[in-house]
Design a protein around this motif. Structure first.
Motif, mmCIF file in Angstrom:
data_model
loop_
_atom_site.group_PDB
_atom_site.id
_atom_site.type_symbol
_atom_site.label_atom_id
_atom_site.label_comp_id
_atom_site.label_asym_id
_atom_site.label_seq_id
_atom_site.Cartn_x
_atom_site.Cartn_y
_atom_site.Cartn_z
ATOM 1 N N ARG A 99 2.744 -3.424 -0.559
ATOM 2 C CA ARG A 99 2.606 -2.352 -1.533
ATOM 3 C C ARG A 99 1.408 -1.476 -1.181
ATOM 4 O O ARG A 99 0.483 -1.901 -0.494
ATOM 5 N N ARG A 100 1.454 -0.234 -1.644
ATOM 6 C CA ARG A 100 0.340 0.680 -1.388
ATOM 7 C C ARG A 100 -0.934 0.138 -2.052
ATOM 8 O O ARG A 100 -0.908 -0.311 -3.194
ATOM 9 N N TYR A 141 -6.207 3.881 5.919
ATOM 10 C CA TYR A 141 -6.927 3.978 4.638
ATOM 11 C C TYR A 141 -8.004 5.060 4.727
ATOM 12 O O TYR A 141 -8.642 5.223 5.776
ATOM 13 N N ALA A 203 -4.094 4.187 -5.474
ATOM 14 C CA ALA A 203 -2.963 4.062 -4.555
ATOM 15 C C ALA A 203 -1.725 4.776 -5.089
ATOM 16 O O ALA A 203 -0.910 5.293 -4.320
ATOM 17 N N PRO A 207 -1.239 8.348 -2.571
ATOM 18 C CA PRO A 207 -0.562 7.365 -1.690
ATOM 19 C C PRO A 207 -1.088 7.380 -0.259
ATOM 20 O O PRO A 207 -1.125 6.332 0.396
ATOM 21 N N THR A 208 -1.496 8.539 0.227
ATOM 22 C CA THR A 208 -1.964 8.603 1.615
ATOM 23 C C THR A 208 -3.338 7.959 1.806
ATOM 24 O O THR A 208 -3.735 7.683 2.941
ATOM 25 N N PRO A 211 -2.142 3.377 2.256
ATOM 26 C CA PRO A 211 -0.743 3.099 2.614
ATOM 27 C C PRO A 211 -0.446 1.604 2.678
ATOM 28 O O PRO A 211 -1.353 0.779 2.838
ATOM 29 N N ALA A 212 0.831 1.288 2.552
ATOM 30 C CA ALA A 212 1.277 -0.104 2.696
ATOM 31 C C ALA A 212 1.271 -0.494 4.174
ATOM 32 O O ALA A 212 1.296 0.363 5.066
#
Length: 448
Positions: A99-100, A141, A203, A207-208, A211-212
């Motif tokens: 997961r993110r 990250y 997150a 999202p960027t 990331p997952a």
């Protein structure tokens, strides 16, 4: 009283020497001896008071509470040197990696576990930075989030039991270390929970930034992951539960529990096949180095306190602190401001041995109960934890800068710490406004 300026002058001289960069233990002892000589020359210092110094030093060496310090340092260093902490971080990263924000959440969880296993801020920050930061940066990250979560999670060792900070604080404030451990449990876990919530929110909104992990980096099956979790995570968790559980249940003192934890860490390293001569040697050396530093600081502070009292400096401090506007509230505000400011420049042990005894005597004069002193102790520990994170001088930021790649600017580390400082201040305010967050655990626990 004539020459009553000598006490304040001694206090000022010691801090000037410290800020000039001289070793703290020798700054305290040297300034104390110099002012003792001045006091004798002016016939205002009873030289016979120095005869109590040997017995005070013997009392330091035979202090059962402080014996817990080397045990907890040894326990945490063993887990780090044998790379069990690295395995722990990798395993938790695999659990949440799909997961993110999963890696950052793993850092928070492992930071909490390391705090409960080591209790030493510098060691936790450096270990987390060396292990997790390269991985987080490699997978995209944002540098601010990665460094911020590592610095904040590493400082949990300041407040999450069995913290070495709380051991020393309990000794200097004259309260039970087990009580401080119980009182700090809810604030410490609340910080970890809020860190995790912040990571998940970021997150989701960015999202960027978090990331997952790629699918090829994740375990091939649930059974493979479950086996790794049982093998890597369960033994350290059992060890931490035994150490803290024995203290909270009143079955062992912190010193006894620390001894059990040290042996348990050696057993875990042996089971993993990593209990080598090099690991034991490095662990013993690090434990000896930190313990010697603490003992030398305490000996220097003992001589300083002896001379300071001989010059009636303790009476000056007590008058100043007990005559503040607002009484007990005024004392708490000033104490927290002073400790926060000193936390930029001095290590916790130095603050504990110089400032805390003076605050403790003022609290006694103002009638603070043992329960209230535990609450104040947790407040001061939280306060110091915040100052450790605050730019530009926060110790945790310096520790992290030392293991951060050059391409990550110092400004990114500072910016990353700011949201976590906000979380720390929120928890500090809640504990200040609602003492029950600390004292509730004392009322429900069995005191050792």
């Amino acid at each position: 009283m004539e020459y009553e300026w000598l006490g304040p002058a001694l206090f000022l001289a010691a801090f000037v020497l410290i800020f000039l960069g001289y070793p703290v233990a020798f700054s305290l002892a040297g300034s104390a001896l110099a002012f003792a000589w001045i006091g004798v020359e002016l016939d205002v210092f009873p030289v016979g008071i120095l005869g109590a110094f040997p017995s005070r030093v013997f009392g330091v060496m035979s202090n059962q509470v402080l014996m817990a310090v080397p045990f907890f340092i040894f326990m945490g260093t063993t887990l780090q040197r044998s790379r069990l902490a690295e395995d722990l971080l990798h395993t938790v990263g695999l659990i949440f990696g799909a997961r993110r924000g999963g890696l950052a959440l793993a850092v928070v969880i492992v930071g909490t576990l390391l705090a409960a296993a080591t209790g030493v801020v510098g060691a936790s920050v450096v270990a987390m930075g060396m292990i997790s930061l390269p991985i987080m940066l490699r997978y995209g990250y944002k540098a601010e989030l990665a460094t911020g979560v590592i610095a904040a999670s590493g400082t949990l060792g300041q407040i999450v039991p069995p913290s070495v900070v709380l051991v020393v604080l309990g000794d200097q404030m004259g309260v039970g270390v087990g009580d401080l451990f119980r009182g700090a449990l809810v604030p410490g876990l609340s910080l970890a929970l809020l860190y995790g919530i912040y990571v998940l929110v970021i997150a989701r909104l960015r999202p960027t930034w978090a990331p997952a992990l790629p699918k090829e980096e994740l375990p091939a099956s649930r059974s493979e992951l479950s086996g790794r979790v049982l093998r890597v995570m369960v033994p350290p968790l059992v060890l931490i539960a035994l150490v803290l559980g024995s203290i909270f249940a009143g079955l062992a003192s912190p010193t006894e529990a620390g001894a059990v934890g040290s042996v348990g860490a050696l057993v875990l390293a042996g089971i993993s096949g990593r209990l080598t001569r090099g690991v034991v040697s490095e662990t013993a050396h690090e434990t000896m180095r930190l313990t010697a530093m603490v003992v030398m600081l305490l000996i220097g502070a003992t001589l300083f306190t002896l001379v300071f009292r001989g010059l009636h400096g303790d009476e000056w401090i007590q008058r100043s602190l007990t005559s503040l506007p607002g009484g007990r509230v005024g004392l708490l505000i000033v104490a927290n401001l002073v400790v926060f400011g000193l936390g930029f420049f001095l290590d916790f042990f130095e603050i504990a041995f110089i400032v805390i005894p003076l605050l403790s005597s003022a609290m006694t004069k103002l009638g603070f109960s043992d329960t209230e002193r535990v609450w104040v102790g947790v407040l001061l520990a939280l306060n110091l934890q915040t100052s450790f994170l605050t730019p530009p001088f926060g110790f945790s930021l310096f520790y992290l800068r030392g293991v951060t790649p050059r391409e990550v600017p110092t400004g990114a580390i500072y910016r990353g710490a700011l949201p976590f400082i906000g979380i720390q201040l929120f928890v500090l305010a809640m504990v200040a406004l609602f003492p029950e967050l600390v004292t509730g655990m004392l009322q429900s626990g069995t005191r050792p």
